[in-house]
Design an enzyme around this catalytic site. Structure first.
Site, mmCIF file in Angstrom:
data_model
loop_
_atom_site.group_PDB
_atom_site.id
_atom_site.type_symbol
_atom_site.label_atom_id
_atom_site.label_comp_id
_atom_site.label_asym_id
_atom_site.label_seq_id
_atom_site.Cartn_x
_atom_site.Cartn_y
_atom_site.Cartn_z
ATOM 1 C CB THR A 37 41.728 14.637 16.377
ATOM 2 O OG1 THR A 37 42.339 15.480 15.416
ATOM 3 C CG2 THR A 37 41.354 13.334 15.743
ATOM 4 N N GLY A 64 48.785 15.753 20.385
ATOM 5 C CA GLY A 64 50.231 15.881 20.581
ATOM 6 C C GLY A 64 50.512 16.754 21.786
ATOM 7 C CD GLU A 84 48.963 20.603 11.312
ATOM 8 O OE1 GLU A 84 48.684 21.691 10.801
ATOM 9 O OE2 GLU A 84 49.966 20.407 12.017
#
Lengths: 728, 728
Positions: A182, A221, A475
């Protein structure tokens, strides 16, 4: 009925259904009272004793197999005992920094299990820990799932072997991977990424670069603190030509965990939830990596810059499926947790007297509205348990089919796997989106149903809701997934209407399109609605007729798919329910119709489809002539009420059947013993000692209260005396 | 069109609608880019320039009057400049402790305005500050609203005068009051409270006591740290007789802010949101207060223990109305904040290209689904602006009528006020419950529509959602309020059908019950749905026919109101919409039909009723034969899409019209300038300095990654060598 058999440490879950309830149950008396207050523990014990079916059997039915059920119980035991992985109410008071540290400790602890237990068991452990620590779940899944699955899906076998085994990221050792997809300005549209990977023929390297702010990798993350490497999604540029977005392994930190040159990383900071994840942003400034750090299963850049793009590149997306399948399953487990809490409270809590003369107030769950608010979610959770396990098995089967096909270079098998993968994209997309939305609604409704106590951090709702809702976004944004699933369904119906036959087992229900287009009022009597196969047929007919009506709309609107997007989302939701309904119907057939289990499940199934399908989608059923409009009131009032009443007496048994121990339900008002008020007050006192009755900021408050009068603070400048002096 | 005139400090709100947009807008270039990224600021500036109506006029229309609009703007200016009250993005990183301290400072600051400005202005200030600091809003409202309103409503004029004026709690000085109603085991059912106030004739005192755990006062805002006094709801016991729950002023802390003997107070600790409120629990152990600390407007205990209960006791509940009215208005202002943020982002953000050849990706808001997700909430917010201001005025009017009646002892006026109060209970109950639910949905949908960025704390959604949702529970649980409103409507319809006439202006639409019961298909053509008065008639008919059908159901079910509770909630929601629709229709008539303002508002009104009434309540409209079922698809697809398309070009102007400055929208991606990505990255870097790339817990992570092999950690005890040695 078989005697229950369960690990002893979970003894709070053991119930003895046949034991007759004798007199007053044992009550904990740890505080002095001068009158009798409400006795929620006694009430819940009494309701538990009503259970007329074997909760062991029910648990096995919900988990899908005796082996899986046993594994789940063993893991509950293991997690309850583990000093780092077990839950503790003080966690609800943790700051972001404390939560991150706890999560890091837990990752370390989990990595030791990962080294020593079979993969399937570890994955189940991770799934269960995710119920209570979703931040931890994701931080591990980013490395093992996203990072390594990306390498497995996009890299050669040797590349996967190197990074996963030789460099040990498969056991979270030496390196820690994150998923650099992303970008700040680009989310769902991966093809729109701006990061570049430019081939430098001279040095046989790629140069990774973030050209502008919107190309900054964002939300990554593990990037802020943990990751040593990332798989970076970047545009492959060779000799000035843009080949689109490919994947590259880029080292971020050295073995001393210091940032490599050219790498800028920052923490994206506070979030609505998942504070335990160290999401970060990454900017690459002319970072050089060897050519072979590019993942080259599908796309190869040769030494001289020749680019080969083989035809099966679409398969690279197969690695995205795992996350979606897992999120569907998460929805079941989180649903089990919160229906358990809310229904225990609804039984233990009393509010308002039915008659002034009544000795006791009425239990919340004896109100029709309370039943109508919660029992449909209990039924949904049962349906989700069955449906998501089927989805797990379907996913495993597609993966092994694909692996076998590729290993044997068996084209027929590969093609079959591709067809099944496409179905799985629809199934997992519609299940992930529909169930994560429904689970968010469930947590919210369960919280509201517990009144003010639902708002206390120590009852778990707030943290879970905040941690949960990002599942609707990441996701695969739910709306994007649902639109895509809806589109595939419509296209499949179009194909069937053109005479083709769908081969995949989960979409072949669309093959009846021609016959079903003509049917009217599949459900036209009260009896019809009691018949699950008729209702399944009705849902099938609605999906087909809906799709056909959308094909008409498309034809009238120059094939503008965008114009029917809201309807595509609806269709995806209906498809999820069809999958759940079909699974429930099939699974129910495996139970003896004379058993108490069957009777319970049959009511739960009916309540599921009445409350989650017929009522919310009434407008579609009516508009498409599948349900007779005379039945609306019956379905919504009489039938829904009666089904709730049928299930009502057994809610404690039905939620005990999830077998989540207190360590997992992790809620002061939702404990197994039902001693709501004492559990709650006692722990609140431990966590917030009443001895500290002055706040650290008390001086400011006291100064405010004890402030001088306005005139005095104004030095009496505005007094009459002052006016007299000033006016002279 | 008039030139805009506005305080200079709010210059980011000033737009020049007639100024033609010339070429490339000025862009901030504060970072180095090597390619051109997306330009959201330019996009938003361009869309802003499309505004074809006067946003000053629109703002006045929304606020209800030019005077109120001006006051609101002045308050925005004052709050933006105030060093303590202005917002700061670092607040999103605050811990519970920091937030409470900030709130205490702000209460102090607000108290200085309270001392010096007119009450109406201060109340508006409080209302606006509540948009960005709802914890502060409530901590003040607990003292000024709940505590003092309870004294005003239940105490004599002299008692109110004493505590409010003489003891200065009315300016938050000397004392700080909290509202001791809710108990651990008793929420909505106040009559079920267990705390006792026993009259001791000998000493002319009351003894306040918490007999058991479930009687612990719980959730009491301000109790943990701030409050010096509480109004305690307790059972009046005189000479062994229980007279039910009455109210007593009980001192909790002395002038040094130390707890009085017999008072146990604790912090209830962490919550889902509103961490800034020091909610506490209180246990009284034989606390003695003078007899005159009992509030005795309605109930009097004489020196000898004689209890007098006058007939107008029901009026004591009038004090609960203010909170509900305020929460309805809060829904409007929070809706304005989040539609502004989400629509700015939806215009500035691009995702996916329509065609491969397109230079730019498509703006989010140019997708049909995105319009269908957000524009209905924009329309709702417009409707709520108008409806909630009407409710505010209605509340003021009832209060002054009542005050006048009581002062003049005018029984006719008092009776009229009582009738109007009953209506206001229905109106405020259905508005509070429906609008706080809808606002929660709005914040959630707005957040999801911003994708991952909606999940960042710095964009405001998470904190606001968490702070917001308790509004659905406190001061009248939404379901309880809605059931009660629904019941009153049904009973009123019953009265009308029996030939009575309803006198109150907000419920007199039920007087048409007899005629409307017979009507069929009020909406039977596409033209009908364009006609607001026909749609209003349709909603009126649905409410009446729905009520009548429920009366039938009641008759068939031995008058069991409980069985129709879900339907009562639906009815309450419809009643809220009728109120909003009626208000919108009336207000629109005050605008010249030739103006651009009218054209815009007319589309907004239509989208409001199509998306918020006709679509969600389709099943009721069909079942009750008010909408022809042929129209379902037209309404849901063609009409909803076309209305969205009509509003789409003007969303920046329509949200600018709320005139909330950046200090109030308080969101990095929602700023007026639309420079989404630079604003966002820049602030994230300030708040989380990238220099700190190793976490405080990094050593643990590094130790995990650099751990020795499993064999080595096992001292090679499990090696073949060891096996060989051990097996000898």
């Amino acid at each position: 009925m078989a005697l229950v058999s369960m690990p002893k440490s979970l003894n709070q879950i053991i119930i003895k259904p046949k034991l007759k309830h004798t007199g007053e149950p044992l009550e904990v008396k740890s505080t002095v009272s001068t009158t009798d207050g409400p006795k929620p523990a006694a009430t819940i014990a009494e309701e538990r004793s009503r259970t007329n079916f074997d909760i062991d059997e029910m648990h096995k039915f919900l988990e899908g197999s005796p082996e899986k059920a046993e594994q789940v119980l063993k893991l509950y035991k293991s997690l309850e005992r583990d000093p780092i992985l077990s839950t503790n109410f003080e966690h609800f008071d943790y700051t972001k920094e404390q939560e991150r540290e706890l999560v890091a400790q837990r990752i370390d602890r989990m990595s030791r299990y990962l080294e020593t237990e079979p993969a399937a068991k570890f994955n189940r452990r991770l799934q269960i820990m995710t119920v209570v620590d979703p931040s931890m779940g994701v931080r591990i899944a980013v490395n093992l799932g996203l990072f390594l699955n990306c390498i497995r899906g996009n890299g050669t076998d040797a590349q996967y072997e190197y990074w996963s085994k030789y460099k040990e990221s498969g056991i979270i050792k030496q390196m820690y991977g994150c998923f650099g997809m992303t970008e700040l300005g680009h989310g769902s549209n991966v093809a729109g990424c701006e990061t570049t990977a430019t081939f430098d023929e001279e040095t046989d390297t790629f140069v990774i670069d973030t050209p502008t702010i919107s190309a900054t990798k964002w939300w990554i993350g593990g990037a802020a603190h943990s990751a040593t490497h990332t798989v970076c999604y970047a545009r492959l540029i060779v000799k000035g030509k843009d080949y689109g977005v490919k994947t590259f392994v880029v080292p971020l930190r050295d073995a001393n965990h210091n940032l490599n040159p050219g790498i800028a990383i920052g923490d994206i900071g506070a979030k609505m939830g998942r504070q335990g994840i160290d999401n970060g942003w990454i900017q690459f400034t002319d970072v050089v990596i060897p050519r072979f750090f590019m993942l080259q299963r599908w796309c190869i850049v040769a030494r001289d810059g020749t680019v080969t793009l083989p035809p099966l590149e679409q398969l690279s997306y197969i690695s995205l499926l795992e996350g979606r399948v897992n999120m569907a399953t998460d929805s079941y487990r989180i649903g089990a947790r919160y229906t358990t809490i809310a229904l225990r409270y609804a039984v233990g809590r009393r509010q308002f007297k039915a008659k002034q003369s009544d000795a006791l107030e009425t239990k919340l769950l004896d109100y029709n509205l309370h039943q109508r608010r919660l029992l449909p979610y209990l039924a949904l959770t049962y349906a989700a348990a069955l449906g998501t396990y089927r989805l797990e098995l379907q996913h495993e089967s597609v993966l092994s089919e694909m692996e076998k096909g590729l290993k044997e270079n068996n084209k027929q098998l590969i093609n079959q796997a591709i067809v099944n993968t496409k179905s799985l994209f629809v199934d997992s997309g519609s299940m992930k989106s529909s169930l994560t939305w429904l689970a968010a609604d469930l947590i919210n409704e369960a919280r509201q149903s517990c009144g003010g106590h639902g708002y206390s951090a120590y009852n778990g709702f707030g943290k879970t809701y905040n941690d949960w809702v990002v599942q609707c976004t990441w996701e695969g944004d739910n709306n994007v997934l649902a639109m895509s699933a809806g589109k595939t369904i419509i296209k499949n119906v179009q194909q069937v209407l053109k005479g083709k036959t769908i081969q995949t087992p989960t979409l072949d229900f669309l093959n009846d399109a021609k016959q079903l287009l003509a049917v009217k009022n599949v459900l036209k009597s009260e009896q019809d609605i009691e018949d699950v196969s008729k209702v399944r047929l009705a849902v099938q007919a609605v999906i087909i007729k809906f799709s056909a009506s959308l094909l008409e709309l498309l034809k009238a609107n120059k094939n503008k798919w965008d114009l029917i997007s809201p309807q595509r989302v609806q269709l995806s939701k209906l498809r999820c329910h069809y999958y759940l309904l079909e699974t429930f119907e099939d699974r129910l057939k495996t139970i003896s119709p004379c058993s108490e289990l069957y009777a319970q499940l049959s009511n739960v199934l009916k309540l599921y489809y009445v409350s989650q399908i017929l009522i919310p989608f009434t407008a579609e059923f009516i508009r498409l002539n599948v349900l007779s409009s005379d039945l609306i009131e019956y379905v919504n009032t009489t039938l829904a009420t009666n089904l709730c009443l049928a299930i009502r007496p057994y809610v404690i048994g039905l939620t005990d059947s999830f077998k989540q121990p207190d360590n997992i339900t992790f809620s002061l008002i939702g404990k197994y013993d039902g001693n709501i008020y004492e559990n709650y007050l006692e722990k609140v006192k431990v966590l917030n000692p009443p001895r500290n009755f002055k706040a650290p900021y008390s001086a400011a408050l006291e100064a405010m209260l004890n402030r001088k009068s306005l005139d005095e603070r104004n030095r009496f400048e505005k007094s009459g005396e002052a006016a007299a002096a000033l006016s002279k």
